[in-house]
Design an enzyme around this catalytic site. Structure first.
Site, PDB file in Angstrom:
ATOM      1  N   GLY A 180       0.806  -1.236   0.000  1.00 16.30           N
ATOM      2  CA  GLY A 180       0.000   0.000   0.000  1.00 16.30           C
ATOM      3  C   GLY A 180       0.833   1.276   0.000  1.00 16.30           C
ATOM      4  O   GLY A 180       1.758   1.440  -0.799  1.00 16.30           O
ATOM      5  N   ILE A 181       0.474   2.192   0.888  1.00 18.79           N
ATOM      6  CA  ILE A 181       1.123   3.511   0.933  1.00 18.79           C
ATOM      7  C   ILE A 181       2.624   3.371   1.197  1.00 18.79           C
ATOM      8  O   ILE A 181       3.446   4.078   0.619  1.00 18.79           O
ATOM      9  CB  ILE A 181       0.462   4.386   2.023  1.00 18.79           C
ATOM     10  CG1 ILE A 181      -1.013   4.652   1.676  1.00 18.79           C
ATOM     11  CG2 ILE A 181       1.204   5.698   2.201  1.00 18.79           C
ATOM     12  CD1 ILE A 181      -1.828   5.290   2.817  1.00 18.79           C
ATOM     13  N   ASP A 224       9.106  -3.755   7.903  1.00 20.05           N
ATOM     14  CA  ASP A 224       7.722  -4.199   8.067  1.00 20.05           C
ATOM     15  C   ASP A 224       7.667  -5.266   9.155  1.00 20.05           C
ATOM     16  O   ASP A 224       8.665  -5.915   9.461  1.00 20.05           O
ATOM     17  CB  ASP A 224       7.155  -4.767   6.756  1.00 20.05           C
ATOM     18  CG  ASP A 224       5.628  -4.684   6.705  1.00 20.05           C
ATOM     19  OD1 ASP A 224       5.099  -3.689   6.165  1.00 20.05           O
ATOM     20  OD2 ASP A 224       4.965  -5.596   7.252  1.00 20.05           O
ATOM     21  N   ASP A 251       8.739  -5.022  14.730  1.00 22.81           N
ATOM     22  CA  ASP A 251       7.453  -4.578  15.273  1.00 22.81           C
ATOM     23  C   ASP A 251       7.678  -3.186  15.845  1.00 22.81           C
ATOM     24  O   ASP A 251       8.274  -3.028  16.916  1.00 22.81           O
ATOM     25  CB  ASP A 251       6.962  -5.541  16.358  1.00 22.81           C
ATOM     26  CG  ASP A 251       5.630  -5.089  16.945  1.00 22.81           C
ATOM     27  OD1 ASP A 251       5.184  -3.968  16.630  1.00 22.81           O
ATOM     28  OD2 ASP A 251       5.049  -5.864  17.727  1.00 22.81           O
ATOM     29  N   VAL A 252       7.202  -2.201  15.122  1.00 22.02           N
ATOM     30  CA  VAL A 252       7.524  -0.799  15.440  1.00 22.02           C
ATOM     31  C   VAL A 252       6.804  -0.301  16.707  1.00 22.02           C
ATOM     32  O   VAL A 252       7.043   0.816  17.148  1.00 22.02           O
ATOM     33  CB  VAL A 252       7.250   0.075  14.185  1.00 22.02           C
ATOM     34  CG1 VAL A 252       5.769   0.274  13.965  1.00 22.02           C
ATOM     35  CG2 VAL A 252       7.986   1.387  14.260  1.00 22.02           C
ATOM     36  N   TYR A 260      -9.946   4.963  17.273  1.00 22.64           N
ATOM     37  CA  TYR A 260      -8.998   5.290  16.199  1.00 22.64           C
ATOM     38  C   TYR A 260      -8.890   6.813  16.015  1.00 22.64           C
ATOM     39  O   TYR A 260      -7.783   7.346  15.889  1.00 22.64           O
ATOM     40  CB  TYR A 260      -9.468   4.624  14.915  1.00 22.64           C
ATOM     41  CG  TYR A 260      -8.669   4.898  13.672  1.00 22.64           C
ATOM     42  CD1 TYR A 260      -7.403   4.339  13.482  1.00 22.64           C
ATOM     43  CD2 TYR A 260      -9.192   5.689  12.634  1.00 22.64           C
ATOM     44  CE1 TYR A 260      -6.687   4.569  12.309  1.00 22.64           C
ATOM     45  CE2 TYR A 260      -8.489   5.911  11.467  1.00 22.64           C
ATOM     46  CZ  TYR A 260      -7.236   5.353  11.307  1.00 22.64           C
ATOM     47  OH  TYR A 260      -6.536   5.579  10.137  1.00 22.64           O
ATOM     48  N   LYS A 297      -5.488   8.998  16.335  1.00 19.06           N
ATOM     49  CA  LYS A 297      -4.901   9.786  15.237  1.00 19.06           C
ATOM     50  C   LYS A 297      -4.780  11.263  15.634  1.00 19.06           C
ATOM     51  O   LYS A 297      -3.812  11.927  15.255  1.00 19.06           O
ATOM     52  CB  LYS A 297      -5.738   9.636  13.960  1.00 19.06           C
ATOM     53  CG  LYS A 297      -5.553   8.312  13.234  1.00 19.06           C
ATOM     54  CD  LYS A 297      -4.164   8.161  12.600  1.00 19.06           C
ATOM     55  CE  LYS A 297      -4.087   6.935  11.693  1.00 19.06           C
ATOM     56  NZ  LYS A 297      -2.735   6.674  11.168  1.00 19.06           N
ATOM     57  N   VAL A 340      -8.422   5.785   1.190  1.00 20.28           N
ATOM     58  CA  VAL A 340      -7.367   5.401   0.245  1.00 20.28           C
ATOM     59  C   VAL A 340      -7.577   3.948  -0.171  1.00 20.28           C
ATOM     60  O   VAL A 340      -7.801   3.086   0.687  1.00 20.28           O
ATOM     61  CB  VAL A 340      -5.972   5.517   0.907  1.00 20.28           C
ATOM     62  CG1 VAL A 340      -4.875   5.343  -0.142  1.00 20.28           C
ATOM     63  CG2 VAL A 340      -5.809   6.830   1.663  1.00 20.28           C
ATOM     64  N   THR A 392      -6.119   0.913  -0.518  1.00 19.97           N
ATOM     65  CA  THR A 392      -4.920   0.142  -0.169  1.00 19.97           C
ATOM     66  C   THR A 392      -5.350  -1.329  -0.193  1.00 19.97           C
ATOM     67  O   THR A 392      -6.550  -1.633  -0.099  1.00 19.97           O
ATOM     68  CB  THR A 392      -4.407   0.518   1.230  1.00 19.97           C
ATOM     69  OG1 THR A 392      -5.428   0.219   2.180  1.00 19.97           O
ATOM     70  CG2 THR A 392      -4.051   1.991   1.329  1.00 19.97           C
TER      71      THR A 392
END
Ligand code: NAD
Length: 266
Positions: A31-32, A51, A72-73, A165, A169, A198, A200
Site C-alpha cells: 500500500g502507501i 515491516d 514490530d515498530v 482510532y 490519530k 485510500v 490500499t
C-alpha cells in the site's frame, strides 16, 4: 518602484532529489508504504524497507534495490535495534524517516474495551513516539532530516465507529506538532499527511465494491485516493522542496475536511 529582485533562484526540480541520502520506510510491505519506498527510490535515495512481516519487507526491498528489516515498530527494543541496523547498513546517510503504520479497528463506544483502546493507541500513536524519539537522535548526528507520518481525517473530524482510532490519530497529529517544535532547532522537520479514504490492499479487502461506491459518492473530488497519491506528498515532505514545512498535518481527503456531510459509512 521596488529595487530589481536579484535573489538567487534555485533549481526547483533538484530540490526534490534525495541523491546520496538514505530513507527508512516503516510499514513498507504494501500500500502507501510500498509506494513511498518507490517514490523516494526514484528520487535517488537508498531505501531501508521495514515491516512487521519479513517476507513483505524483503519483497518490496527487492523491488527498490534496498535493504529489508523485520521489526514490530510498537516495541522500543525493536525500534532501537532497527535504527542501529539502519546506521550499520548506511552509515551517516539516514536523512529521512517515513512511518505509515496504523490501522483502524472500528467500534462503537458501547462495544469498546480497554484492550482495544490500548492496541489502537499502540498501532496508531505509540510507534510514532518511539520512531521520533529514537530516529531523531540518528538524524541529528547525520546533520538533520525529515520525519513524516500518516495521520487521518479521523483525527480531524468525527467519523462513525472511530471513537478510539479517531482520538489516537488526533494524538498522533498533536505529537507531530510537539516534536516539530522540539526538533526544529536541530534541523529536523516533522509532518504528517491526513488521508480520508485510500485504496490500499487492506481497505480493498475490507470494503465491498458497493460500499466503495457509496463512500466515493460522498467525496467532493468523486473518488478515494490511490496509495501513490499519498506517497507523492510523503516524498515532497521528505525532500528539501519542503525545507520550510514543519509541524503540519496535510489533509489529503479529496475535500472531505471542508465539512462535507458524510453518510453513515460503516
Ligand atoms: N487506507 C485508508 O483508507 C486510510 C485512511 C486514512 C488513514 N490511513 C492510514 O494510512 C496508513 C496506511 O494504511 P494502509 O491501509 O495502507 O495500511 P496497510 O495495512 O495496507 O499497510 C500497513 C503496513 O504496515 C505494516 N505493519 C503493521 N503493523 C506493523 C508493526 N507493528 N510494525 C511494523 N509494520 C507494521 C503492515 O504489515 C503493512 O505492510 C495507516 O496509518 C492508516 O491509519 C489509511
Amino acid at each position: 518602484m521596488a529595487d530589481t529582485d536579484v535573489s538567487p533562484v534555485p533549481d526547483f526540480t533538484r530540490t526534490l532529489r534525495l541523491d546520496g541520502k538514505a530513507v527508512i520506510v516503516f510499514g513498507a510491505g504494501q500500500g502507501i508504504g510500498r509506494q513511498a519506498a518507490h517514490a523516494v527510490k526514484q528520487a535517488g535515495a537508498d531505501v531501508i524497507c521495514v515491516d512487521l512481516h519479513h517476507d513483505a519487507a524483503t519483497r518490496v526491498a527487492a523491488e527498490v534495490g534496498g535493504a529489508a528489516i523485520a521489526c514490530d515498530v510498537t516495541q522500543r527494543e525493536a525500534v532501537e535495534d532497527c535504527f542501529a541496523q539502519a546506521e550499520c547498513l548506511m552509515p551517516g546517510r539516514l536523512r529521512g524517516i517515513i512511518d505509515i503504520v496504523g490501522e483502524a479497528r472500528l467500534t462503537t463506544l458501547d462495544a469498546a474495551t480497554d484492550a482495544l483502546w490500548q492496541s489502537q493507541f499502540d498501532i496508531v500513536t505509540k510507534h510514532a513516539f518511539l520512531v521520533t524519539q529514537v530516529g531523531s537522535a540518528l538524524l541529528r548526528g547525520n546533520g538533520g532530516g525529515a520525519i513524516s507520518f500518516v495521520g487521518s481525517l479521523s483525527g480531524r473530524r468525527m467519523l462513525t465507529k472511530q471513537s478510539i482510532y479517531g482520538p489516537a490519530k488526533a494524538a498522533l497529529h498533536h505529537l507531530v506538532q510537539c516534536a516539530a517544535f522540539e526538533l526544529a532547532g536541530q534541523g529536523i522537520r516533522v509532518n504528517a499527511v491526513a488521508p480520508g479514504f485510500v485504496h490500499t490492499p487492506r481497505m480493498d479487502r475490507m470494503v465491498s465494491e458497493a460500499k466503495w461506491r457509496e463512500i466515493e459518492s460522498a467525496i467532493p473530488v468523486g473518488k478515494a485516493a490511490a496509495s501513490y497519491e499519498i506517497a507523492q506528498v510523503l516524498l515532497f515532505l521528505t525532500s528539501d522542496m519542503a525545507s520550510y514545512v514543519t509541524g503540519q498535518i496535510i489533509g489529503m481527503d479529496g475535500g472531505l475536511a471542508t465539512g462535507t456531510p458524510l453518510p453513515v459509512l460503516f
